[in-house]
Design an enzyme around this catalytic site. Structure first.
Site, short mmCIF file in Angstrom:
data_model
loop_
_atom_site.label_atom_id
_atom_site.label_comp_id
_atom_site.label_asym_id
_atom_site.label_seq_id
_atom_site.Cartn_x
_atom_site.Cartn_y
_atom_site.Cartn_z
N THR A 118 6.24 2.65 12.62
CA THR A 118 4.86 2.96 13.00
C THR A 118 4.77 3.63 14.36
OG1 THR A 118 2.77 1.89 13.59
CG2 THR A 118 4.73 0.56 13.85
N GLU A 146 5.33 -7.35 7.39
CA GLU A 146 3.97 -7.81 7.65
C GLU A 146 3.33 -6.67 8.44
OE1 GLU A 146 2.31 -10.40 6.63
OE2 GLU A 146 3.98 -11.37 5.61
N GLU A 152 2.70 2.65 16.46
CA GLU A 152 2.22 1.62 17.39
C GLU A 152 3.32 1.15 18.34
OE1 GLU A 152 -0.30 -1.43 15.94
OE2 GLU A 152 -1.30 -0.11 14.52
N LEU A 157 -9.21 -0.94 8.13
CA LEU A 157 -10.53 -0.37 8.43
C LEU A 157 -11.18 0.39 7.25
CD1 LEU A 157 -12.70 0.17 10.67
CD2 LEU A 157 -11.59 2.38 10.98
N PHE A 189 0.83 -1.22 0.00
CA PHE A 189 0.00 0.00 0.00
C PHE A 189 0.86 1.27 0.00
CE2 PHE A 189 -2.18 2.85 3.32
CZ PHE A 189 -2.78 3.65 2.35
N ASP A 203 -14.31 -7.47 20.10
CA ASP A 203 -13.16 -6.58 20.03
C ASP A 203 -11.87 -7.34 19.70
OD1 ASP A 203 -11.83 -4.20 20.12
OD2 ASP A 203 -12.22 -3.78 22.23
P1 NAD Z 1 1.47 -3.65 3.20
O1 NAD Z 1 1.17 -4.85 4.02
O2 NAD Z 1 0.41 -3.06 2.36
O3 NAD Z 1 2.72 -3.93 2.24
C1 NAD Z 1 3.86 -4.62 2.67
C2 NAD Z 1 4.65 -5.00 1.43
O4 NAD Z 1 5.85 -5.68 1.86
C3 NAD Z 1 3.90 -5.98 0.52
O5 NAD Z 1 4.02 -5.58 -0.82
C4 NAD Z 1 4.60 -7.31 0.75
O6 NAD Z 1 4.57 -8.17 -0.37
C5 NAD Z 1 6.01 -6.86 1.09
N1 NAD Z 1 6.75 -7.83 1.90
C6 NAD Z 1 6.32 -8.49 3.01
N2 NAD Z 1 7.28 -9.28 3.49
C7 NAD Z 1 8.37 -9.11 2.70
C8 NAD Z 1 9.68 -9.64 2.68
N3 NAD Z 1 10.08 -10.53 3.60
N4 NAD Z 1 10.53 -9.23 1.72
C9 NAD Z 1 10.14 -8.34 0.77
N5 NAD Z 1 8.91 -7.83 0.72
C10 NAD Z 1 8.03 -8.19 1.69
O7 NAD Z 1 2.03 -2.58 4.25
P2 NAD Z 1 1.89 -1.00 4.24
O8 NAD Z 1 0.64 -0.64 4.92
O9 NAD Z 1 2.19 -0.50 2.90
O10 NAD Z 1 3.10 -0.63 5.23
C11 NAD Z 1 4.42 -0.42 4.72
C12 NAD Z 1 5.34 -0.11 5.89
O11 NAD Z 1 4.88 1.05 6.58
C13 NAD Z 1 5.40 -1.22 6.93
O12 NAD Z 1 6.73 -1.31 7.38
C14 NAD Z 1 4.49 -0.73 8.05
O13 NAD Z 1 4.91 -1.25 9.29
C15 NAD Z 1 4.69 0.76 7.96
N6 NAD Z 1 3.55 1.58 8.40
C16 NAD Z 1 2.29 1.36 7.92
C17 NAD Z 1 1.25 2.21 8.29
C18 NAD Z 1 -0.15 2.03 7.76
O14 NAD Z 1 -1.07 2.72 8.24
N7 NAD Z 1 -0.39 1.15 6.80
C19 NAD Z 1 1.51 3.27 9.17
C20 NAD Z 1 2.81 3.46 9.65
C21 NAD Z 1 3.82 2.61 9.24
O1 DAU Z 2 -0.89 3.26 13.52
C1 DAU Z 2 -0.21 2.80 12.39
C2 DAU Z 2 -0.69 1.41 12.04
O2 DAU Z 2 -1.99 1.56 11.48
C3 DAU Z 2 0.23 0.66 11.09
O3 DAU Z 2 1.47 0.47 11.71
C4 DAU Z 2 -0.38 -0.68 10.69
O4 DAU Z 2 0.43 -1.32 9.73
C5 DAU Z 2 -1.76 -0.42 10.09
O5 DAU Z 2 -2.38 -1.63 9.76
C6 DAU Z 2 -2.62 0.37 11.08
O6 DAU Z 2 -2.92 -0.44 12.23
P1 DAU Z 2 -4.39 -0.45 12.90
O7 DAU Z 2 -4.55 -1.69 13.67
O8 DAU Z 2 -4.64 0.84 13.61
O9 DAU Z 2 -5.28 -0.44 11.53
P2 DAU Z 2 -6.60 -1.21 11.12
O10 DAU Z 2 -7.07 -0.61 9.85
O11 DAU Z 2 -6.43 -2.69 11.19
O12 DAU Z 2 -7.61 -0.80 12.27
C7 DAU Z 2 -7.90 0.58 12.52
C8 DAU Z 2 -8.85 0.62 13.70
O13 DAU Z 2 -10.12 0.09 13.28
C9 DAU Z 2 -8.41 -0.23 14.87
O14 DAU Z 2 -8.78 0.42 16.07
C10 DAU Z 2 -9.21 -1.52 14.70
C11 DAU Z 2 -10.50 -1.06 14.05
N1 DAU Z 2 -11.14 -2.01 13.15
C12 DAU Z 2 -10.39 -2.59 12.16
C13 DAU Z 2 -10.95 -3.49 11.28
C14 DAU Z 2 -10.10 -4.14 10.20
C15 DAU Z 2 -12.50 -2.29 13.26
O15 DAU Z 2 -13.20 -1.75 14.15
N2 DAU Z 2 -13.06 -3.19 12.38
C16 DAU Z 2 -12.34 -3.82 11.41
O16 DAU Z 2 -12.90 -4.66 10.67
#
Ligand code: NAD
Ligand code: DAU
Length: 354
Positions: A133, A83, A135, A199, A11, A290
């Protein structure tokens, strides 16, 4: 000049690659394992673009990473690969330990070997940027101040613990070996190409499919939402001018309870794609069991990044969420193709007991 991006079919990595190549001539080597979360369709507009070199592989594959570094001689590595889904980490933490901890360790070692042999000027200019992150800081009470970079690490889920461990490794590789690292700790992202297990995209696709909108617990958990392209611009800025060894919090100053997010998505869909029977999508909201150990509140204080590097988000939540809903409505094929894969099995497993 070239940079190596890992996880660039996910993403945020996918958005980063698209933004980078839209703004710069500098090539990207994109190393991605293509787990369930990796989606090359996100990058389909780059087909035939010689500035995008995609390699399917694991950040923990030392021989492969060493070969890519030797062949392409990147001036920087940006590590998105991970992951990333908290619920999956609760069901099966093994992959999180393997990629987020062991994978980061092996990547750091491969990069250290490459970096230490660089000529002095290239060595000084090199950067390893680790994308992490908010988190890792744990959960805030209602009136606690937002997380700053000096908050203690108190991760609560297998996902956040594995990311915290990776941050510590990155820090140690700087302090011990002098590797020129930067770390960003960002809040919740949303926007185009977001896998519909998280979410916001889950709510959009379920609403359109007439399915329940599963809200965990009381729906009053708070997250701090940032439009993904603002995260990408922050990473570019830190890569450009961040101080070595420093960590930078990235956030959108947009704290919202989950239930408000879901209602906002429903309202936008009511406006843009009204239901045939005239009812609101919000009638599909269903409260479910939850998440175990669910963190109550995250909030990011992003003043360091603003003060030191002049970064600010361009989108408000109102503008960003509208663009996001519009994108999902305009890209039903991307959504359908994601849904025909492993995603379906995952959704079944996650919600069957609710
Ligand atoms: P995502 O799960 O959408 O994408 C992760 C990507 O990494 C995928 O394309 C997957 O194929 C690849 N991948 C997984 N394992 C791998 C490996 N061993 N070697 C090479 N590629 C691998 O994740 P995202 O939401 O795009 O998050 C990207 C980064 O940002 C992560 O490190 C996550 O912890 C961090 N992050 C995400 C959020 C969020 O809200 N999504 C917020 C803060 C930080
Ligand atoms: O804060 C940064 C993080 O945000 C990143 O590091 C993670 O990779 C990313 O997945 C995200 O984590 P969250 O656990 O906060 O995101 P998620 O979208 O899974 O959930 C957002 C909130 O919504 C959380 O409080 C759980 C809730 N939720 C989530 C899902 C999937 C629901 O209530 N229902 C749902 O079905």
């Amino acid at each position: 000049m070239t940079i190596l991006v890992t996880g660039g079919a996910g993403f945020i990595g996918g958005n980063f690659v698209l933004d980078w190549l839209a703004k710069s001539e500098e090539a990207i080597v994109n190393l991605d394992k293509l787990t369930y979360a990796g989606n090359l369709e996100t990058l389909s507009s780059l087909e035939g673009n010689p500035s995008h070199i995609f390699v399917q592989g694991d950040i923990g594959d030392v021989a492969l990473v060493e070969r890519l570094l030797a062949e392409h001689k990147p001036r920087a590595v940006v590590n998105f690969a991970a992951e990333s889904h908290v619920d999956r980490s609760i069901h099966g933490p093994g992959d999180f330990i393997e990629t987020n901890i062991m994978g980061t360790f092996r990547l750091l070692e491969s990069v250290r070997g490459y970096w230490s042999a660089l000529p002095d000027a290239d060595k000084a200019a090199f950067r390893f940027l680790h994308v992490s992150t908010d988190e890792v800081y744990g959960s805030l009470a209602k009136d606690d101040p937002a997380f700053t970079e000096t908050n203690t690490y108190e991760p609560n889920s297998p996902y956040s613990a594995s990311k915290a461990a990776s941050d510590h490794l990155v820090r140690a590789w700087h302090h011990t070996y002098g590797l020129p690292v930067l770390t960003t700790n960002c809040s919740n992202n949303y926007g185009p190409y977001h896998f519909p297990e998280k979410l916001i995209p889950l709510m959009i696709v379920n609403a359109l499919a007439g399915k329940p909108l599963p809200v965990y617990g009381d729906g009053m958990q708070i997250r701090d939402w940032l439009y993904v392209k603002d995260h990408c611009s922050a990473i570019r800025r830190v890569l450009e001018a961040g101080r070595l060894g420093e960590t930078y919090n990235v956030g959108g100053w947009n704290e919202k309870p989950n239930i408000d997010i879901v209602h906002t998505v429903c309202k936008l869909l009511d406006e843009m794609r009204p239901k045939a029977d005239g009812s609101s999508y919000s009638t599909q909201i269903t409260y479910v069991t939850d998440r175990p150990g669910h963190d109550r509140r995250y909030a990011i204080d992003a003043r360091k990044l603003e003060k030191e590097l002049g970064w600010k988000p361009a989108e408000t939540f109102e503008t960003g969420i509208r663009k996001t809903v519009e994108w999902y409505l305009a890209n039903p094929t991307w959504v359908a193709n994601v849904q025909s894969g492993n995603y379906r099995e995952w959704v079944q497993k996650q919600y069957q007991a609710a």
